[in-house]
Design an enzyme around this catalytic site. Structure first.
Site, PDB file in Angstrom:
ATOM      1  N   TYR A  50       0.833  -1.200   0.000  1.00  0.00           N
ATOM      2  CA  TYR A  50       0.000   0.000   0.000  1.00  0.00           C
ATOM      3  C   TYR A  50       0.870   1.253   0.000  1.00  0.00           C
ATOM      4  CZ  TYR A  50       1.142   0.347   4.954  1.00  0.00           C
ATOM      5  OH  TYR A  50       1.824   0.457   6.136  1.00  0.00           O
ATOM      6  N   PHE A  75       2.249   9.632   4.017  1.00  0.00           N
ATOM      7  CA  PHE A  75       2.296   9.433   5.463  1.00  0.00           C
ATOM      8  C   PHE A  75       2.571   7.991   5.848  1.00  0.00           C
ATOM      9  CE2 PHE A  75      -2.184   9.214   4.217  1.00  0.00           C
ATOM     10  CZ  PHE A  75      -2.551   7.979   4.740  1.00  0.00           C
ATOM     11  N   ASP A  76       2.404   7.061   4.898  1.00  0.00           N
ATOM     12  CA  ASP A  76       2.694   5.653   5.198  1.00  0.00           C
ATOM     13  C   ASP A  76       2.781   4.895   3.892  1.00  0.00           C
ATOM     14  OD1 ASP A  76       3.230   3.425   6.673  1.00  0.00           O
ATOM     15  OD2 ASP A  76       1.211   3.162   7.472  1.00  0.00           O
ATOM     16  N   ILE A 116      -8.508   1.086  10.003  1.00  0.00           N
ATOM     17  CA  ILE A 116      -9.552   2.109   9.937  1.00  0.00           C
ATOM     18  C   ILE A 116     -10.736   1.603   9.107  1.00  0.00           C
ATOM     19  CG2 ILE A 116      -8.011   4.065  10.298  1.00  0.00           C
ATOM     20  CD1 ILE A 116      -7.987   4.505   7.283  1.00  0.00           C
ATOM     21  N   TYR A 128      -9.326   8.832  10.191  1.00  0.00           N
ATOM     22  CA  TYR A 128      -8.926   9.171  11.560  1.00  0.00           C
ATOM     23  C   TYR A 128      -9.764  10.295  12.159  1.00  0.00           C
ATOM     24  CZ  TYR A 128      -5.023   6.051  10.806  1.00  0.00           C
ATOM     25  OH  TYR A 128      -4.281   4.934  10.548  1.00  0.00           O
ATOM     26  N   PHE A 178      -5.285   5.950  -0.778  1.00  0.00           N
ATOM     27  CA  PHE A 178      -4.401   4.787  -0.748  1.00  0.00           C
ATOM     28  C   PHE A 178      -4.409   4.071  -2.093  1.00  0.00           C
ATOM     29  CE2 PHE A 178      -5.306   5.164   3.786  1.00  0.00           C
ATOM     30  CZ  PHE A 178      -4.096   4.824   4.376  1.00  0.00           C
TER      31      PHE A 178
END
Length: 305
Positions: free
Chosen positions: A193, A203-204, A220, A246, A264
């Site tokens: 991902y 962010f990730d 989530i 979030y 994503f």
């Protein structure tokens, strides 16, 4: 014609996916070719070396593998823990004074007593500025996210779920789009991902590393719902509204602001448990699936039966 924000996000995700690894930052990458070639100074040029010693440390090139590079790396590491402060300042003059305050405190130019006196005197003003500017940042993030989700939903290739999560299928699995095993809310999945904010900030991401496995019950809501509409082997883009991500609080570390929509790119590599659908499977005595390979069946050990 100017590209849309969503098209740019797709392009960035595709570019990131093509990178074999995520390259770590090193101070030596700041050096030009000329500076790098001058790193090794012969003893025959002692006079030149002595004159170089008079150059302020901040202006000297940082030699790879040196103690200077180690200390520079320490500074980079501390700055990364502090986070990006630029959104809290409005111009270069403000950034200069912010950096000055950081440096004076770190080097001890302003002692603990003076620090406390300054914060006591300007603490209320400081809190007001931080809250005001943080709210302005949050509003921009929220507006950008909603605009990008709207644009994404208008793409005829996307599907919008009742929750507001948007799915854009990008690559089919081995059996074609919409065919094969799907995860359930109780499934554990293996994925790659790449997650970004509306402005493209990553962010990730699992790219550059191994795939990640986790139960959908622990992620989530937007992820959990979106993955249940993908089949094993498929790649899709998910647009997740803040309320399915979030929420108003964001993440405790501040990487994801409150109210932020998330985007994503996900490759569903395997449904490890509790999947549904797909064709019938042959299972060996050990309970593992028997796989087909051209002319025959392969056992759990990968060898032909």
């Amino acid at each position: 014609m100017k590209q849309s924000q969503y098209r740019l996000a797709l392009a960035f995700a595709a570019a990131a996916a093509s990178l074999p690894t995520l390259t770590a930052f090193t101070a030596s990458r700041l050096l030009s070719t000329q500076q790098t070639n001058k790193q090794h100074v012969s003893a025959l040029f002692a006079e030149e070396s002595a004159s170089a010693a008079s150059i302020p440390a901040a202006a000297k090139p940082i030699e790879q593998g040196s103690h200077d590079e180690l200390m520079y790396a320490l500074g980079v590491n501390l700055a990364r823990q502090l986070g990006d402060v630029r959104p809290l300042v409005e111009n270069s003059d403000e950034l200069t004074q912010l950096a000055r305050g950081l440096l004076d405190t770190v080097v001890g130019k302003i002692d603990d007593e003076d620090q406390r006196a300054l914060l006591g005197r300007r603490g209320e003003d400081l809190n007001n500025v931080i809250v005001e500017r943080a709210n302005a940042i949050r509003q921009k993030v929220e507006e950008a996210g909603k605009a990008m989700l709207k644009e994404m939903s208008e793409n005829p290739e996307t599907a919008t779920l009742e929750s507001g999560v948007i799915i854009h299928p990008l690559e089919a699995g081995p059996d074609g789009f919409g065919k094969g095993v799907k995860p359930t809310a109780a499934s554990t999945v293996k994925v790659h991902y790449h997650g970004t904010l509306p402005d493209g900030t990553v962010f990730d991401s699992s790219l550059g590393g191994d795939p990640v496995s986790f139960p959908l019950g622990g992620v989530i809501a937007g992820w959990r719902e979106g993955l249940q509409h993908m089949c094993e082997g498929e790649t899709a883009m998910l647009g997740i509204p803040a309320e399915m991500g979030y929420g108003e609080a964001g993440t405790p570390d501040g990487r994801i602001p409150g109210g932020a929509a998330l985007f994503f790119k996900i490759q569903l590599l395997e449904v490890l448990s509790a999947g549904v659908g797909g064709g019938p499977k042959l299972v060996g005595a050990d309970g593992r699936e028997l796989k087909k390979d051209g002319g025959g069946l392969l056992g759990a050990d990968g060898n032909p039966l």
